[in-house]
Design a protein around this motif. Sequence first.
Motif, PDB file in Angstrom:
ATOM      1  N   VAL A 122       0.834  -1.210   0.000  1.00 62.60           N
ATOM      2  CA  VAL A 122       0.000   0.000   0.000  1.00 62.60           C
ATOM      3  C   VAL A 122       0.866   1.256   0.000  1.00 62.60           C
ATOM      4  O   VAL A 122       0.622   2.206  -0.753  1.00 62.60           O
ATOM      5  N   MET A 123       1.891   1.250   0.834  1.00 61.73           N
ATOM      6  CA  MET A 123       2.775   2.409   0.898  1.00 61.73           C
ATOM      7  C   MET A 123       3.534   2.595  -0.416  1.00 61.73           C
ATOM      8  O   MET A 123       3.753   3.734  -0.860  1.00 61.73           O
ATOM      9  N   LEU A 124       3.923   1.522  -1.039  1.00 60.37           N
ATOM     10  CA  LEU A 124       4.621   1.613  -2.324  1.00 60.37           C
ATOM     11  C   LEU A 124       3.714   2.228  -3.384  1.00 60.37           C
ATOM     12  O   LEU A 124       4.159   3.043  -4.211  1.00 60.37           O
ATOM     13  N   ALA A 125       2.425   1.861  -3.363  1.00 60.26           N
ATOM     14  CA  ALA A 125       1.475   2.458  -4.299  1.00 60.26           C
ATOM     15  C   ALA A 125       1.293   3.948  -4.023  1.00 60.26           C
ATOM     16  O   ALA A 125       1.199   4.759  -4.961  1.00 60.26           O
ATOM     17  N   LEU A 126       1.251   4.342  -2.750  1.00 59.33           N
ATOM     18  CA  LEU A 126       1.119   5.758  -2.412  1.00 59.33           C
ATOM     19  C   LEU A 126       2.361   6.549  -2.825  1.00 59.33           C
ATOM     20  O   LEU A 126       2.255   7.704  -3.249  1.00 59.33           O
ATOM     21  N   VAL A 127       3.527   5.934  -2.699  1.00 63.30           N
ATOM     22  CA  VAL A 127       4.756   6.601  -3.139  1.00 63.30           C
ATOM     23  C   VAL A 127       4.728   6.830  -4.643  1.00 63.30           C
ATOM     24  O   VAL A 127       5.072   7.922  -5.138  1.00 63.30           O
ATOM     25  N   GLY A 128       4.289   5.817  -5.393  1.00 63.72           N
ATOM     26  CA  GLY A 128       4.177   5.987  -6.837  1.00 63.72           C
ATOM     27  C   GLY A 128       3.178   7.063  -7.213  1.00 63.72           C
ATOM     28  O   GLY A 128       3.417   7.851  -8.144  1.00 63.72           O
ATOM     29  N   ARG A 129       2.069   7.123  -6.492  1.00 70.58           N
ATOM     30  CA  ARG A 129       1.073   8.171  -6.749  1.00 70.58           C
ATOM     31  C   ARG A 129       1.638   9.551  -6.449  1.00 70.58           C
ATOM     32  O   ARG A 129       1.398  10.514  -7.192  1.00 70.58           O
ATOM     33  N   TYR A 134       3.720  14.792  -8.167  1.00 71.70           N
ATOM     34  CA  TYR A 134       4.850  15.732  -8.199  1.00 71.70           C
ATOM     35  C   TYR A 134       5.214  16.075  -9.640  1.00 71.70           C
ATOM     36  O   TYR A 134       5.529  17.224  -9.956  1.00 71.70           O
ATOM     37  N   ALA A 135       5.176  15.087 -10.523  1.00 66.96           N
ATOM     38  CA  ALA A 135       5.474  15.347 -11.936  1.00 66.96           C
ATOM     39  C   ALA A 135       4.427  16.256 -12.568  1.00 66.96           C
ATOM     40  O   ALA A 135       4.725  16.988 -13.515  1.00 66.96           O
ATOM     41  N   ARG A 136       3.209  16.246 -12.021  1.00 68.97           N
ATOM     42  CA  ARG A 136       2.153  17.119 -12.531  1.00 68.97           C
ATOM     43  C   ARG A 136       2.195  18.517 -11.938  1.00 68.97           C
ATOM     44  O   ARG A 136       1.399  19.374 -12.305  1.00 68.97           O
TER      45      ARG A 136
END
Length: 208
Positions: A122-129, A134-136
């Motif tokens: 779950v935390m890995l998915a939140l980091v990717g999000r 940030y890129a946006r």
Amino acid sequence: MTAGDIGAVDQVRFEQPENNRQSSTPIGQLYCTRRPMPVPCPLKRLPPPGISSSMRTFSYWLCFGLVVPAYILGLVFTLLQLAGISPPGAQLLQLFLPFGSLVPAMLAHFLPRILTLLLYVVMLALVGRRIWLYARGERVPPSYAGLSQLLGYVGTVSFIIAAIVLVLAIVLKAGSGVPAGLALLPALFCVPWAFFLTELFSFRKRTM
């Protein structure tokens, strides 16, 4: 100039015009009625960023800089180990790994392994999000407030104190890294949870 002239001058000075005598409205009120003075509208200015705003920004980016590399490097490090490859600088990479888990290593043994793995995914998915946001162009999210901000502050202070203690121990060549490790314990818990709660609360902010 005679006394009579002075009296005449005073009489002219205090004499009101005929049109003002016939009106019961004071002169000042007539002036405001005929020629209203423009009233400037107060401009709404944002308060300059203070210490609290700077501390909020700094603490968030510290949490971001500790958590995001920990999960990315931890994932890469794990994949390389599974492939039988020992990456160079593994000792340096392991410095970031303690911030790559919501459960500190000393408490991980008390939780079921499936729960620890679920929290990691779950935390890995939140980091990717967060990287995608940030890129946006999104920087410090509005959801970084309240409990998550308090945890971020505690983790920031703990990390700074631990860094100072470690630097002093190296410079003075006295003691070991144990005091710095003890000072870092609150950060190991507060920093990942500050990031985690911020991301969870950001979903609620977007739906409101």
